[in-house]
Each structure stands twice: as C-alpha cells, then as structure tokens.
Design an enzyme around this catalytic site. Sequence first.
Site, PDB file in Angstrom:
ATOM      1  N   TYR A  86     -12.233  -2.946  -3.224  1.00 41.67           N
ATOM      2  CA  TYR A  86     -12.751  -2.989  -1.850  1.00 41.67           C
ATOM      3  C   TYR A  86     -14.282  -2.948  -1.795  1.00 41.67           C
ATOM      4  CZ  TYR A  86      -8.125  -2.670   0.295  1.00 41.67           C
ATOM      5  OH  TYR A  86      -6.837  -2.933   0.724  1.00 41.67           O
TER       6      TYR A  86
ATOM      7  N   ASN B 252      -1.986   0.044   7.010  1.00 42.83           N
ATOM      8  CA  ASN B 252      -1.439  -1.231   7.489  1.00 42.83           C
ATOM      9  C   ASN B 252      -0.608  -1.964   6.446  1.00 42.83           C
ATOM     10  OD1 ASN B 252      -3.497  -1.959   5.847  1.00 42.83           O
ATOM     11  ND2 ASN B 252      -4.604  -3.177   7.349  1.00 42.83           N
TER      12      ASN B 252
ATOM     13  N   LYS C  52       0.822  -1.200   0.000  1.00 47.98           N
ATOM     14  CA  LYS C  52       0.000   0.000   0.000  1.00 47.98           C
ATOM     15  C   LYS C  52       0.872   1.272   0.000  1.00 47.98           C
ATOM     16  CE  LYS C  52      -3.842  -2.390   2.326  1.00 47.98           C
ATOM     17  NZ  LYS C  52      -4.799  -2.370   3.466  1.00 47.98           N
TER      18      LYS C  52
ATOM     19  N   GLU D 151      -8.838 -11.049  -8.040  1.00 45.58           N
ATOM     20  CA  GLU D 151      -7.918  -9.925  -7.808  1.00 45.58           C
ATOM     21  C   GLU D 151      -6.723  -9.964  -8.768  1.00 45.58           C
ATOM     22  OE1 GLU D 151      -8.967  -9.051  -3.102  1.00 45.58           O
ATOM     23  OE2 GLU D 151      -7.086 -10.058  -3.578  1.00 45.58           O
TER      24      GLU D 151
ATOM     25  N   HIS E 216      -1.931  -5.577   1.432  1.00 42.00           N
ATOM     26  CA  HIS E 216      -3.146  -6.355   1.174  1.00 42.00           C
ATOM     27  C   HIS E 216      -2.739  -7.728   0.651  1.00 42.00           C
ATOM     28  CE1 HIS E 216      -7.025  -7.610  -0.510  1.00 42.00           C
ATOM     29  NE2 HIS E 216      -6.313  -8.037  -1.548  1.00 42.00           N
TER      30      HIS E 216
HETATM   31  N1  UDP Z   1      -9.559  -0.803   7.414  1.00 39.89           N
HETATM   32  C1  UDP Z   1      -9.648   0.401   8.074  1.00 39.89           C
HETATM   33  N2  UDP Z   1     -10.302   0.467   9.281  1.00 39.89           N
HETATM   34  C2  UDP Z   1     -10.872  -0.633   9.837  1.00 39.89           C
HETATM   35  C3  UDP Z   1     -10.786  -1.866   9.170  1.00 39.89           C
HETATM   36  C4  UDP Z   1     -10.117  -1.920   7.949  1.00 39.89           C
HETATM   37  O1  UDP Z   1      -9.139   1.404   7.581  1.00 39.89           O
HETATM   38  O2  UDP Z   1     -11.447  -0.523  10.938  1.00 39.89           O
HETATM   39  C5  UDP Z   1      -8.846  -0.876   6.126  1.00 39.89           C
HETATM   40  C6  UDP Z   1      -7.458  -1.498   6.280  1.00 39.89           C
HETATM   41  O3  UDP Z   1      -6.562  -0.827   5.409  1.00 39.89           O
HETATM   42  C7  UDP Z   1      -7.708  -2.936   5.839  1.00 39.89           C
HETATM   43  C8  UDP Z   1      -8.749  -2.741   4.746  1.00 39.89           C
HETATM   44  O4  UDP Z   1      -9.580  -1.688   5.216  1.00 39.89           O
HETATM   45  O5  UDP Z   1      -6.531  -3.586   5.385  1.00 39.89           O
HETATM   46  C9  UDP Z   1      -9.595  -3.955   4.457  1.00 39.89           C
HETATM   47  O6  UDP Z   1     -10.169  -4.417   5.663  1.00 39.89           O
HETATM   48  P1  UDP Z   1     -10.197  -5.968   6.018  1.00 39.89           P
HETATM   49  O7  UDP Z   1     -11.066  -6.126   7.213  1.00 39.89           O
HETATM   50  O8  UDP Z   1     -10.550  -6.742   4.799  1.00 39.89           O
HETATM   51  O9  UDP Z   1      -8.681  -6.247   6.491  1.00 39.89           O
HETATM   52  P2  UDP Z   1      -7.507  -7.122   5.829  1.00 39.89           P
HETATM   53  O10 UDP Z   1      -8.151  -8.252   5.073  1.00 39.89           O
HETATM   54  O11 UDP Z   1      -6.717  -6.194   4.953  1.00 39.89           O
HETATM   55  O12 UDP Z   1      -6.705  -7.604   7.010  1.00 39.89           O
END
Ligand code: UDP
Length: 154
Positions: free
Chosen positions: A49, A112, A9, A126, A115
């Site tokens: 997303y 974070n 990211k 994807e 992805h």
């Molecule tokens: N995200 C966020 N706030 C939250 C949860 C998720 O900004 O409370 C963002 C974060 O960048 C995350 C992405 O949305 O990686 C997708 O969320 P997901 O729950 O799918 O997490 P991942 O699969 O990436 O661990």
Amino acid sequence: MERTLIILKPDAVQRGLIGPIIARFERKGLQIVALKLTRLDSAVARQHYAMHEGKPFYDGLIQFISSGPVVVMVLQGNHVIETVRKMMGATSGFNAEPGTIRGDFGLSSSFNLIHGSDSPATARAEIARFFAPEELLDFPAASWPWVYAPGERP
Ligand code: UDP
Ligand code: MG
C-alpha cells in the site's frame, strides 16, 4: 491471458466469506492459477500500500490488512483486471452497488473485504510480491471452450 492479484482481506476470512467470494469468480468463468492462505507482515503490507503512504487512513489500513489471515490468489482471464474491479464495486461498501462483492457483503470503507490490482503494471508487481514464478500454474481450463467463443479463446 491477463492476470490479476486478489487479496481476500482479514474481514472476509473472519466472516466466512472466502467461499462465497471465490464462487463468484468461478461462476464468472475466471480461472484460479495461484492461491494461498497467508498473513501479511507489516513490511509487506507497507510495500503493498506504498501509494497510500501519508494519507489519513494509511496507518489503520496497514494495521487492518496485517491483523489476521488473508487469502491471496491470482485470477486469469480475458480483461480480468477490469472485470474483477467491476465485480468488487466501489471502495466503500456503503457506496458500492448491490450485485458487487463490496455492495452485497459490507458497509465499511475500510473493512471492504477484497483487494484487486488496478492496472496491468500494478498486477505484474503485485503478483511478483506474493508468488514465486513456479507457484503460478499455467493450465488450460476445461471450461474455456464454453466460456470463450472461438475467436476469443486463448
Ligand atoms: N481505505 C480506507 N479509507 C479510505 C479509503 C481507503 O480505509 O477512506 C482502505 C480500503 O481498505 C481500501 C484501501 O484503503 O480498499 C485502498 O484504497 P483505494 O483507494 O486504493 O481503494 P481500492 O482500490 O481498494 O478500491
Ligand atoms: Mg486501489
């Protein structure tokens, strides 16, 4: 062999963490079969997303992921989807265990770093979103004979 789609990211790119993160995947024995530096426009970001549309963090997430260059790549290996998810760690850098990418490099639950696809069906969709079939290189990795025992080998 299984494949998964990874996005480093904008925070990972801006913080100079492309190399350290990719190095972890190489050391693990995973194979890079496609890789590029690109930028997600908001249409692609929204498609990627779509499952989070309507959630409170959705608009910020779209803004973040399209705010700067990202590295997208396809990794290949036995059980690569689950392996990469474990290496990434929990979604929030605060909750992610030390030893994981998010646990070692971040503190935010939004910024974070990475992805990774979460299932075979998601991975297929994807990968097709970011790469044309001819951009995926199918080649035997020189490391395979030592990464995999004979019965496990592709
Ligand atoms: N995200 C966020 N706030 C939250 C949860 C998720 O900004 O409370 C963002 C974060 O960048 C995350 C992405 O949305 O990686 C997708 O969320 P997901 O729950 O799918 O997490 P991942 O699969 O990436 O661990
Ligand atoms: Mg997810």
